[in-house]
Design a protein around this motif. Structure first.
Motif, PDB file in Angstrom:
ATOM      1  N   LEU A 166      18.397  46.402  32.210  1.00 52.76           N
ATOM      2  CA  LEU A 166      18.087  45.678  30.968  1.00 52.76           C
ATOM      3  C   LEU A 166      17.170  44.486  31.217  1.00 52.76           C
ATOM      4  CD1 LEU A 166      21.603  45.829  29.285  1.00 52.76           C
ATOM      5  CD2 LEU A 166      19.627  47.260  28.812  1.00 52.76           C
TER       6      LEU A 166
ATOM      7  N   VAL B 115      21.269  53.039  26.664  1.00 50.86           N
ATOM      8  CA  VAL B 115      22.283  51.985  26.600  1.00 50.86           C
ATOM      9  C   VAL B 115      23.618  52.555  26.097  1.00 50.86           C
ATOM     10  CG1 VAL B 115      22.904  49.809  25.464  1.00 50.86           C
ATOM     11  CG2 VAL B 115      20.597  50.150  26.303  1.00 50.86           C
TER      12      VAL B 115
ATOM     13  N   LYS C 140      15.685  53.768  24.322  1.00 52.09           N
ATOM     14  CA  LYS C 140      16.447  52.678  24.951  1.00 52.09           C
ATOM     15  C   LYS C 140      17.911  52.751  24.529  1.00 52.09           C
ATOM     16  CE  LYS C 140      16.981  47.726  24.820  1.00 52.09           C
ATOM     17  NZ  LYS C 140      16.659  46.568  24.004  1.00 52.09           N
ATOM     18  N   ASP C 141      18.143  52.953  23.253  1.00 51.14           N
ATOM     19  CA  ASP C 141      19.524  52.986  22.781  1.00 51.14           C
ATOM     20  C   ASP C 141      20.265  54.215  23.283  1.00 51.14           C
ATOM     21  OD1 ASP C 141      19.307  50.598  21.619  1.00 51.14           O
ATOM     22  OD2 ASP C 141      19.867  51.222  19.595  1.00 51.14           O
TER      23      ASP C 141
END
Lengths: 349, 393
Positions: free
Chosen positions: B197, B263, B259-260
């Motif tokens: 991150l 994540v 990205k999510d």
């Protein structure tokens, strides 16, 4: 003996010695590069000589295969042409070539670098591997929304990317290259070296050596230009993060995909020699220590200091993703701006 | 430039695979692009047929269920567990609570290894070898734990009909080892995720690409973390009786991008660790297997399970001899395929491959039976296969 003949004899001998040493040394560099990356990744990594030296030997003895290309003979010729271009690029950096028709100058270096870049465009436009559109079985789905679209080989797309990198990606390297010449107020490499290392002359005794008194690297514009040069070096070697034209995940190897056996060995030779040539040019231009084949101390210092860029490259590669053009364009523009700033600052020295 | 329909102009097609070093399975991606921008995408699977369903047909149920575990090497436990859940549900076989706990334990071990192999693959596609290698290094701890519990790193074969294999029962020393390993892993894993991150280069590659809105996720039946990263709160574990004793959060993010999706999986690993701690600390005493059952005629029964990539379905029936009939499997990748194709649109070519990888496809597992007949190719339903070729003798 006539002075011209003597000079030509010295030129030929120095070129042969320089190329022999450079080629052998450049074959060690990929091993060092891979070893450092492996250590960063908590792996043992390959033996030092394996990725450079032994892989070239291995590929030379592999069964030769005919590349699938639009013009196979031209495609094969490009490797020999590339090795020749990179060899000349390196030789222009050695002292006896500084007196040859102005080739030992920014013009000679920039010209050879541009030729080296354009080779990838030709390679990409020629290669037609089985990995993309030429599947031996029907591969279009019935009911596809796009049945009659022009299909392009991956390598051809890689050639288009090479063209973009030629136009934008490598610009910072050329700007950085100009900075030492601006400081020396000359286009000749000899003048750049003498500005930093006044005691050096190619005609000194073979046992002598001289250290630079005012290296450009330790000036503000020189330092900025060195950073820009390093990233330009990464672009020229098509290494991460600027490896878009041969990104493994889509383009695989780009235009060099169809090279196998002896041609692959030739490609590795070209790539490794380019890495050493660019590193050696950096040491010559930014530190004033040329690769003089008749002065062992000088060329050894040049070789040792030339390790700086490959080592920095290994660390960068280990910690970088592949940039797409979304990242490459702003990065290249930013680096070019830094290069221009270094040039402006260099004018004030 | 070619105009193929009224809406879009397409300059050219780029295709990758099925022989391609970046594709870890044989499939073909056709990208329809203008310069570098993907305008449309087609993913062609069906490159590797294994005929799994046909293999099941006519086998005694205990033997057949061993094959179920071989559907996938990454989610082997899921298929083994869901295969036994079908018969347990169909014949009403009681499973001891201790066995359910240990099934959940192995499921969460494998969820962690699956998500870590996802990181390995995704970061390989991003081009960041170091992050990929670190993910695979972290994964080793849970591969070892699966071996300690099940006896094998890849195919632990823990579930059997009515419970688990007795060899997979947890001893006190094993419970202690699991807790120690999990604690050590958690510290290293937190650093690893933080590093991802904090890395602006990596984030620039994954942020804002591969957009899949919640509406599209639902429309295209995106399942698992792919759907949850688009804001769709759907996790079958919240409805499963086996997961009722455990307290965990369903990770739902609304960024809808690559990205999510990364994540979401990263946070799910932490939830899995939470479940593992609860399993080990609250493991009930008692038997681990109920052998009080007999294979008999069973109507077609279906069971669903939340795997690491989404929802998996197994369905089959037993004939009067207790032999398996008409086995069908639907893996999560089948329902994620359309979402992957849609999410690629608008990205650069290199990013499109990453977008597909970010949906964590497992394509060989989702390839189903196909029959080539008289030069015409079409997929037959199981009913058609049975009608044409009959039951396996």
């Amino acid at each position: 003996m006539d002075a011209t003949i003597l000079f030509l004899a010295q030129l030929i001998v120095s070129s042969v010695i320089a190329l022999a040493i450079a080629t052998l040394y450049s074959l060690v560099l990929p091993g060092i590069e891979r070893k450092i990356q492996a250590r960063i990744q908590q792996r043992v990594g390959p033996p030092i000589l394996m990725p450079g030296f032994w892989s070239v030997i291995k590929f030379m003895y592999k069964a030769r295969t005919e590349p699938i290309a639009q013009m196979p003979r031209f495609y094969k010729f490009l490797i020999g042409f590339g090795v020749g271009v990179v060899s000349l690029l390196f030789l222009f950096n050695t002292p006896y070539w500084w007196f040859m028709l102005g080739w030992g100058s920014i013009l000679g270096i920039a010209g050879m670098l541009k030729l080296e870049e354009v080779i990838y465009v030709f390679m990409g436009s020629q290669s037609q591997s089985i990995m993309s559109t030429s599947m031996p079985v029907p591969d279009t789905v019935r009911g596809s929304k796009w049945p009659n679209i022009r299909r392009e080989f991956n390598e051809q797309h890689s050639a288009e990317r090479s063209l973009k990198m030629m136009l934008i990606g490598s610009l910072p390297l050329y700007l950085a290259l100009l900075v030492p010449f601006i400081v020396a107020q000359s286009v000749n490499i000899g003048s750049v070296v003498v500005t930093q290392n006044p005691a050096y002359s190619p005609f000194n005794s073979w046992l002598s050596f001289s250290l630079p008194t005012s290296p450009i690297l330790f000036t503000v514009p020189g330092f900025i230009a060195a950073i820009v040069y390093f990233l330009g070096f990464v672009v020229m070697l098509n290494e991460k993060p600027f490896t878009i034209l041969k990104a493994k995940i889509d383009m695989i190897e780009g235009g060099v995909l169809e090279y196998a056996a002896n041609l692959r060995a030739g490609y590795y030779l070209m790539r490794n020699l380019l890495m050493f040539a660019l590193s050696s040019i950096f040491v010559t231009l930014f530190l004033g220590i040329p690769f003089d084949p008749f002065m062992p101390a000088m060329f050894l210092m040049n070789m040792v200091l030339s390790l700086m860029l490959p080592i920095a490259l290994s660390v960068l590669v280990a910690f970088s993703p592949i940039f797409t053009f979304r990242q490459i364009y702003p990065t290249a523009i930013g680096l070019s701006a830094l290069g221009v700033l270094a040039m402006i600052l260099a004018l004030s020295i | 430039m070619t105009e193929a329909n009224n809406e879009k102009m397409i300059e050219k097609e780029l295709s990758f695979g099925p022989v391609h070093p970046a594709l870890i399975e044989p499939y073909r991606i056709r990208l329809f692009v203008n310069d570098e921008i993907v305008e449309d995408c087609e993913i062609n699977i069906n490159m590797a047929y294994r005929g799994m369903e046909k293999l099941f047909d006519g086998l005694p149920v205990e033997k057949a269920l061993l094959i179920a575990e071989r559907v996938c090497g990454i989610c082997s436990h899921v298929h083994a567990w869901n295969a036994v859940r079908v018969i347990e549900c169909g014949l009403g076989i009681e499973v001891p609570p201790r066995a359910d706990y240990i099934r959940v334990l192995v499921q969460e071990f494998q969820r962690i290894t699956s998500h870590l192999i996802f990181f390995g693959h995704a970061f390989e596609v991003v081009g960041h070898e170091t992050l990929a290698m670190r993910a695979l290094l972290l994964r080793e701890q849970f591969m070892d734990l699966m071996q300690y519990v099940g006896g094998n790193r890849v195919m632990p074969s823990v579930p059997i009909i009515g419970g688990i294999r007795p060899r997979a029962d947890l001893t006190d020393s094993l419970k202690k080892t699991i807790l120690e390993r999990c604690d050590a892993f958690e510290a290293k894993y937190a650093q690893y995720v933080q590093r991802i991150l904090d890395d602006p280069l990596v984030i620039s590659r994954v942020n804002g690409i591969g957009l899949l809105t919640k509406e599209d996720a639902i429309k295209y039946h995106a399942t698992g973390p792919t759907g949850r990263a688009s804001g769709w709160r759907y996790d079958l574990r919240t409805e499963m009786k086996e997961y009722k004793p455990f307290d965990f959060n369903v990770i739902v993010l609304d960024g809808c991008d690559t990205k999510d999706r990364v994540v979401d999986r990263a946070l799910e690993v932490l939830e899995s660790l939470k479940i593992i701690h609860q399993v080990v600390k609250n493991l009930p005493d008692g038997p681990v297997v109920n052998r009080n059952w007999v294979a008999k005629e069973m109507p077609f029964t279906t069971a669903y399970l939340e795997t690491y990539r989404g929802e998996v379905m197994h369905t089959y029936g037993l004939d009067h001899q207790g032999l398996v009939r008409n086995y069908q499997i639907r893996t999560p990748t089948i329902t994620n395929l359309a979402a992957m194709e849609h999410a690629c649109v608008g990205d650069h070519v290199t990013e499109a491959i990453l977008t597909i990888a970010s949906c964590d496809p497992c394509l060989t597992c989702c390839t189903r039976t196909e029959v080539v007949d008289s030069g015409k190719r079409r997929t037959m339903t199981d009913y058609e296969i049975v009608r044409k070729y009959g039951w396996r003798k």
